[in-house]
Scaffold this active site. Structure first.
Site, PDB file in Angstrom:
ATOM      1  NE  ARG A 100    -127.153 -40.106  27.653  1.00  0.00           N
ATOM      2  CZ  ARG A 100    -125.862 -40.403  27.656  1.00  0.00           C
ATOM      3  NH1 ARG A 100    -125.293 -40.829  28.774  1.00  0.00           N
ATOM      4  NH2 ARG A 100    -125.138 -40.296  26.566  1.00  0.00           N
ATOM      5  CB  ILE A 128    -115.527 -37.369  27.123  1.00  0.00           C
ATOM      6  CG1 ILE A 128    -116.050 -38.710  26.602  1.00  0.00           C
ATOM      7  CG2 ILE A 128    -114.061 -37.191  26.704  1.00  0.00           C
ATOM      8  CD1 ILE A 128    -115.988 -38.865  25.092  1.00  0.00           C
TER       9      ILE A 128
END
Length: 506
Positions: free
Chosen positions: A333, A489
């Site tokens: 990212r 998550i």
């Protein structure tokens, strides 16, 4: 701990170099107190602050381990926080779906991918702990009723496809089933219940919490404060601080209010600040991640984000001035966000690049129709039409697409070394779908330091603060410089489960 010592600990946050800015943030910071002589309004065994992935997983695990009195406190009016609006992407190594698809993966491979993205400063012991228990957390979501697409995705920075995504393509596909599970297990969830601080004894052990009931976000000091005695442990699962502009600017002055954010409004960091006041160690606060899949044409996370994440492996990102690619579309990212931010016009103003995908392939993602319906993406029947719309040099664009299609054929990206496994056979051809790209503040790698048992470490003693645990984005160190997508998550859930196991000595 005496009140005088408690005040000294409160001053510890000044070591961040951001005390003034933090104090000016809205809503106001909480304040902890000595518990001596406090009038307790009621008591619980385990108090969980926050109702996202970490908090919900902690609650489910605690009840499954036999805890009798577990309660969740959420400052906003709805359950789920950032977790409910994220992309619903869950990475785990050596899963049943990977084995079914013939993909080889392991804990070691997943950890290695994350260590590389973390630029050498990620906490490998925490990464390994999460990877080792990721399948347990994944199974918890499935047992609760979460449903996933019947395919895996390979997100940027991952060396193999290991990412599940909910069929609703957002985190609510996990938070809602987990919330229903907590209700079945008898866990009360209190909304509009804002954490106001810890109540600690003379030794500095956390004995209770202050909660402002009937709180309305954005209105300071509304509602009434109650003192709740906590017998076994407090689990802080309050998330990051991406919506606290003053605090994020203290770490990175470029992240002004003009920079978009994908987070829910409640991501303002008070729980983290109060742990710092108590003596928790701040880790990696300056590492704030922006999502390279976001669009400048919509607010928040939006529809484009999930659309882009799915389509990046078989698409190209193009600079409008040159008509050429400028990055590996599935790099980590930070690499991609930095590359996108370098796209500027001749005066230095932002010039958001575009992502070009064949409509034939883009339409397979559930959000593709909404991207077009709501005008945050475009469909073009020819390359000429596309180039004219964005004022891109046509010949340069034609050459770029020819070159890229050659990479699709050979399986080797000679420009940026992009892994082409997921692009094989997916040539760029008309009609095309196009979205614009521009990073938005998405995730705070920084937070409090924890152990692999989810214990919050005390900066004064180097030992865990008794009675205090933390999980999820409120913690720091695990991801380093750059978090790989779909790794939040499992981190939140595994560490939430770990906190409950540590409290209950399971």
């Amino acid at each position: 701990m005496t009140n005088n010592n408690l005040m000294k600990r409160r001053n510890f946050i000044k070591g961040l170099g951001a005390a003034g800015l933090a104090a000016a943030a809205t809503p106001a910071l909480a304040l902890s107190n000595n518990s001596k002589g406090v009038q307790w309004h009621r008591s619980v065994d385990i108090a969980i602050i926050g109702s996202g992935f970490a908090g919900l997983a902690a609650a489910v695990e605690a009840k499954r381990l036999g805890a009798k009195d577990v309660e969740i406190f959420e400052k906003m009016s709805v359950v789920g926080g950032n977790s409910a609006i994220n992309g619903g992407l869950f990475a785990a190594p050596d899963t049943p779906m990977q084995r079914k698809e013939g993909l080889k993966d392991s804990v070691e491979t997943m950890v290695a991918d994350q260590v590389a993205a973390g630029r050498g400063i990620a906490y490998e012991d925490l990464l390994r702990h999460v990877a080792e228990h990721a399948n347990e957390a994944l199974q918890m979501t499935i047992d609760a009723g979460a449903e996933y697409h019947p395919y895996l995705q390979q997100l940027g920075g991952h060396s193999v496809a290991r990412t599940y995504q909910t069929t609703v393509s957002c985190g609510a596909g996990i938070t809602q089933p987990l919330y229903k599970e907590t209700k079945k297990l008898g866990v009360p969830t209190h909304t509009r219940a804002k954490f106001e601080g810890f109540l600690v004894n003379d030794n500095g052990d956390v004995e209770g919490i202050k909660i402002r009931e009937n709180y309305y976000f954005g209105r300071d000091n509304n509602g009434e404060v109650v003192n709740i005695k906590v017998a076994k442990g407090v689990i802080m699962a309050t998330g990051g601080f991406a919506q606290n502009v003053a605090m994020r600017m203290a770490q990175d002055p470029t992240l002004t209010s003009e920079v978009g954010c994908t987070n829910a409004k409640g991501a303002t960091g008070e729980g983290m600040f109060e742990m710092f006041r108590l003596g928790a160690i701040p880790v990696h606060m300056a590492h704030i991640q922006s999502g390279p899949w976001a669009s400048p044409d919509e607010g928040g996370f939006g529809y484009v984000s999930n659309y882009s994440i799915f389509n990046f492996p078989h698409s190209i990102a193009v600079n409008l001035k040159s008509g050429r690619r400028f990055m590996n579309e599935i790099a980590d990212r930070k690499t991609r966000a930095d590359a996108e931010l370098a796209n500027r016009d001749d005066e230095g103003n932002p010039m958001p690049p575009i992502m070009i995908t064949s409509y034939e392939h883009s339409k397979k993602h559930p959000t593709a129709k909404k991207v077009l319906k709501y005008g945050v993406g475009w469909k073009f029947d020819s390359l000429e039409e596309l180039a004219k719309h964005f004022n891109i040099p046509l010949k340069a664009l034609e050459k770029q697409i020819d070159e890229y299609n050659g990479y699709v054929k050979t399986g080797v990206d000679k420009q940026f070394g992009k892994p082409m496994d997921k692009a094989m056979g997916k040539y760029l051809k008309a009609p095309f779908t196009v979205v614009r790209l521009w990073p938005k503040v998405h995730y705070c790698q920084g937070g409090v330091q924890i152990t692999t048992k989810a214990e919050v470490v005390d900066s004064f003693s180097g030992k865990p603060i008794k009675g205090l645990y933390a999980a999820g984005e409120v913690t720091g160190g695990i991801h380093g410089v750059s978090r790989l997508g779909s790794c939040s998550i499992p981190e939140c859930m595994v560490m939430g489960m770990t906190a409950s196991r540590s409290i209950l000595k399971a």
